[in-house]
Write a protein that holds these residues in place. Structure first.
Motif, mmCIF file in Angstrom:
data_model
loop_
_atom_site.group_PDB
_atom_site.id
_atom_site.type_symbol
_atom_site.label_atom_id
_atom_site.label_comp_id
_atom_site.label_asym_id
_atom_site.label_seq_id
_atom_site.Cartn_x
_atom_site.Cartn_y
_atom_site.Cartn_z
ATOM 1 N N PRO A 23 0.830 -1.219 0.000
ATOM 2 C CA PRO A 23 0.000 0.000 0.000
ATOM 3 C C PRO A 23 0.860 1.263 0.000
ATOM 4 C CG PRO A 23 -0.718 -1.554 1.699
ATOM 5 C CD PRO A 23 0.608 -2.040 1.196
ATOM 6 N N THR A 24 0.490 2.199 -0.829
ATOM 7 C CA THR A 24 1.162 3.503 -0.871
ATOM 8 C C THR A 24 0.106 4.599 -0.858
ATOM 9 O OG1 THR A 24 1.235 3.490 -3.294
ATOM 10 C CG2 THR A 24 3.165 2.625 -2.135
ATOM 11 N N SER A 25 0.550 5.788 -0.576
ATOM 12 C CA SER A 25 -0.370 6.935 -0.563
ATOM 13 C C SER A 25 0.399 8.177 -0.994
ATOM 14 C CB SER A 25 -0.968 7.137 0.835
ATOM 15 O OG SER A 25 0.048 7.389 1.785
ATOM 16 N N GLY A 26 -0.339 9.230 -1.276
ATOM 17 C CA GLY A 26 0.297 10.487 -1.641
ATOM 18 C C GLY A 26 0.834 11.213 -0.425
ATOM 19 N N ARG A 27 1.734 12.117 -0.647
ATOM 20 C CA ARG A 27 2.261 12.956 0.433
ATOM 21 C C ARG A 27 2.433 14.367 -0.101
ATOM 22 N NH1 ARG A 27 8.490 10.759 1.386
ATOM 23 N NH2 ARG A 27 9.099 10.591 -0.795
ATOM 24 N N PRO A 28 2.343 15.363 0.766
ATOM 25 C CA PRO A 28 2.404 16.743 0.294
ATOM 26 C C PRO A 28 3.772 17.069 -0.289
ATOM 27 C CG PRO A 28 2.470 16.643 2.692
ATOM 28 C CD PRO A 28 2.150 15.272 2.224
ATOM 29 N N PRO A 29 3.816 17.982 -1.228
ATOM 30 C CA PRO A 29 5.110 18.353 -1.822
ATOM 31 C C PRO A 29 5.970 19.117 -0.832
ATOM 32 C CG PRO A 29 3.376 19.805 -2.607
ATOM 33 C CD PRO A 29 2.690 18.742 -1.803
ATOM 34 N N VAL A 30 7.269 19.094 -1.076
ATOM 35 C CA VAL A 30 8.214 19.893 -0.298
ATOM 36 C C VAL A 30 7.953 21.369 -0.624
ATOM 37 C CG1 VAL A 30 10.662 20.402 0.091
ATOM 38 C CG2 VAL A 30 9.906 18.042 -0.290
ATOM 39 N N PRO A 31 7.997 22.255 0.363
ATOM 40 C CA PRO A 31 7.679 23.676 0.108
ATOM 41 C C PRO A 31 8.537 24.280 -1.000
ATOM 42 C CG PRO A 31 7.845 23.252 2.461
ATOM 43 C CD PRO A 31 8.312 22.003 1.780
ATOM 44 N N GLU A 32 7.926 25.216 -1.729
ATOM 45 C CA GLU A 32 8.650 25.928 -2.781
ATOM 46 C C GLU A 32 9.836 26.690 -2.197
ATOM 47 O OE1 GLU A 32 7.865 29.382 -6.209
ATOM 48 O OE2 GLU A 32 6.351 28.908 -4.677
ATOM 49 N N PHE A 33 9.738 27.108 -0.950
ATOM 50 C CA PHE A 33 10.848 27.777 -0.272
ATOM 51 C C PHE A 33 12.115 26.937 -0.348
ATOM 52 C CE2 PHE A 33 13.141 28.216 3.857
ATOM 53 C CZ PHE A 33 13.622 29.496 3.685
ATOM 54 N N ILE A 34 11.947 25.615 -0.339
ATOM 55 C CA ILE A 34 13.084 24.697 -0.424
ATOM 56 C C ILE A 34 13.386 24.351 -1.872
ATOM 57 C CG2 ILE A 34 13.937 22.418 0.203
ATOM 58 C CD1 ILE A 34 13.845 24.343 2.551
ATOM 59 N N THR A 35 12.385 23.853 -2.598
ATOM 60 C CA THR A 35 12.624 23.377 -3.962
ATOM 61 C C THR A 35 13.060 24.491 -4.898
ATOM 62 O OG1 THR A 35 10.269 23.653 -4.492
ATOM 63 C CG2 THR A 35 10.978 21.500 -3.670
ATOM 64 N N GLY A 36 12.611 25.720 -4.630
ATOM 65 C CA GLY A 36 13.005 26.839 -5.477
ATOM 66 C C GLY A 36 14.339 27.452 -5.100
#
Length: 606
Positions: A460-473
């Motif tokens: 079983p897998t599920s979605g997870r929220p994205p890493v904040p744009e503050f980090i990814t950007g």
């Protein structure tokens, strides 16, 4: 080890090998080799397909998917893989300052799968740690199955059908599938068959009855064994420990059953093992010292063997992760990552039946005795039956005060029962395949029927929220320099490690305070998961839990300044989608002054 005995007629090599001997024309031998390679390649591809099917829920975007049954450990292992990958950037230390600032984390004292992380560092640095995690989740299953298949077909000389069934059980048995829920250090078992083969090879070389002792072969086996053991230390020490205990029990049993072999081979075999141990210590001696006695090292056990004990009933219960398993079985263990004992009564009966049918061959007796011993140890210090603690002492109680062993998880001893049972199955199916009676079809059919209920369902897998744009950007660089300390709000904890994904997304380019790790932060340096909170992080955690904004006075502001200095922090960051963000922002402004909005985060330079 048992393969040192003369090969029984029913353990004959592969059919193609029997048909084509060394007197055949070279093109005949080449044709046979190509045929064997094609068949073996088909088996490898089948195992890879099975592993991909079981873990397909992590794809096509591993960064947005998580193991639904154990998401916190996935965050931890992705951080491990990211920090391991820093070796390619010149960071070779076994103590990292990128977590638990300012004290750091001892990488050897944690299950950091260093060898895997370094090996796949190019993948991590280019595609991200979540991709590496997803690859390893499937590759460990397939790699373990392939390694056992090669051991069964080569040194043991089993036919492909028998070897394939046994290898499938080793790589995709209930415990392996269960541990795939974010325990990479437990599923990376593909070096175990290599270690077993090298021990067998050393025993054969030590036996004068086989034309030995062959000192050159003894030495090469010792060197290879030292290399395999050293590598396994940096993959997963617990698997190595379980392998050592099992081989020790098998060796003693084999020596009792075949005393002539023991008398002949013991002197040279012992010498080879001493050489292997000495060479391995040259490689892993200092890292092991660092693990137990170095900075942030842990010399005591962390987990209670009374809690992590297998329920007796779980042995004949089918795993909830199999296609026919029931949900009620979950109450018989500590969690979905520890269905180690759930073999089901069909496989238990068939395994015992195979052992009885095969007779008193040394290998059969050694496997059966070892399986019983490891299964008994899995029951822990006190017997538990159907969730009820009986007070009846178990064999593990005899090891309760033995250093290192006292901190083991008893239920994981059950994992080694898989390859032991698989070996008995392989021997039985191989013997049946060589016969001409009813056993030729009956034994494989019965074994297949026993294995069928264990067929695993996709994890079983599920979605997870994205890493904040503050980090990814890359906006984090505006408030913390590379290598500096960023304080996420609230800070990461063992229960809620999600901010560690921020660091993972940057290849751990900055450090964090506190977090999810093993360290010596208990009384008198006892092992703990995580560390105690500083007053400011405890205050912020309370706000994050209840959403109530506390009264902040001068004392709290001075404490917040002292905590920031203690962490050597450059920046405090709060993302806009954090629960109770308004209360947290107000509290932080009371502590550190006005905030600055950057992308989807508010920051405070401290």
């Amino acid at each position: 080890m048992s393969s040192a005995a003369p090969q029984a007629p029913d353990a004959a090599p592969d059919q193609d090998v029997r048909r084509i001997d060394d007197r055949s024309p070279w093109w005949g031998r080449l044709r046979a080799a190509v045929g064997r390679s094609r068949a073996d390649l088909a088996v490898v591809l089948l195992f890879l397909a099975a592993a991909g099917w079981l873990t397909h829920g992590l794809w096509p975007d591993p960064g947005s998917r998580t193991m639904a049954l154990n998401p916190a450990d996935q965050v931890l292992y992705e951080w491990f893989l990211a920090v391991d990958a820093r070796a390619l950037l010149g960071d070779f230390g076994l103590l990292t300052d990128r977590l638990n600032a300012p004290d750091g984390v001892n990488l050897m004292a944690n299950t950091t799968v260093i060898a895997l992380g370094v090996l796949l560092a190019p993948v991590t640095l280019t595609l991200g740690a979540p991709v590496t995690f997803a690859l390893l989740a499937g590759a460990n299953l397939a790699g373990t199955a392939v390694a056992w298949y090669l051991l069964f077909t080569r040194p043991l000389g089993a036919r492909r059908l028998a070897a394939g069934l046994g290898a499938a059980l080793c790589g995709f048995g209930p415990g392996m599938v269960s541990q795939t829920n974010s325990h990479l250090h437990m599923t990376a078992q593909w070096l175990v068959p290599v270690i077993v083969w090298l021990v067998v090879r050393m025993l054969r070389a030590a036996d004068p009855g086989r034309g030995g002792p062959d000192r050159l072969r003894l030495l090469s086996s010792a060197v290879g064994l030292a290399a395999a053991v050293s590598a396994q230390v940096f993959v997963g020490e617990e698997v190595l420990f379980l392998t050592f205990v099992t081989l020790l029990v098998m060796a003693v049993t084999y020596a009792v059953v075949d005393r002539d072999l023991a008398r002949r081979a013991l002197p040279a075999f012992t010498g080879g093992m001493v050489v292997a141990a000495g060479l391995a210590l040259l490689v892993v001696g200092w890292p092991l010292w660092f693990q137990f006695l170095g900075p942030q090292g842990v010399a005591t056990g962390l987990f209670s063997p009374h809690y992590f004990s297998a329920d007796l009933r779980s042995w004949w219960t089918l795993s909830p992760l199999s296609v026919v398993g029931g949900d009620d079985a979950a109450r018989l263990t500590t969690g979905p990552a520890e269905y180690n004992t759930f073999l089901g009564w069909p496989l238990l009966l068939v395994t015992v039946g195979c052992a009885l049918w095969l007779g008193r061959r040394p290998l059969v007796v050694a496997c059966l005795v070892s399986a019983l011993a490891m299964g008994a140890l899995s029951l822990g210090p006190r017997l538990v039956v159907d969730g009820q603690h009986t007070g009846v002492p178990g064999p593990f109680a005899l090891l309760a005060d033995v250093p290192v062993v006292d901190g083991a998880l008893p239920m994981r001893f059950a994992l080694v029962v898989l390859p032991l049972a698989a070996t008995l199955v392989v021997l039985a199916v191989d013997r049946a395949s060589a016969s001409t009676g009813r056993a030729r079809r009956l034994v494989p059919a019965v074994v297949g029927a026993a294995l069928l209920p264990l067929f695993p369902a996709p994890l079983p897998t599920s979605g997870r929220p994205p890493v904040p744009e503050f980090i990814t950007g890359g906006y984090w660089r505006q408030c913390v320099p590379p290598g500096g300390v960023l304080v996420p709000v609230p800070p990461a904890t063992p229960r809620d490690p999600w901010p560690m994904r921020w660091a993972t997304a940057t290849d751990v380019a900055f450090g964090m305070p506190e977090g999810f790790f093993i360290g010596p932060h208990g009384r008198n340096g006892a092992a703990t998961i995580g560390t105690s909170k500083q007053p400011t992080s405890a205050l912020l955690a309370e706000v994050a839990t209840w959403g109530l904004r506390p009264a902040v006075g001068e004392e709290q502001r001075r404490q917040a300044e002292r905590d920031a200095d203690f962490w050597d922090a450059s920046c405090v960051a709060l993302t806009v989608d954090t629960p109770y963000a308004d209360s947290l922002r107000g509290t932080l402004e009371d502590l550190y002054g006005p905030s600055t909005r950057i992308a989807d985060a508010w920051i405070w330079r401290v």
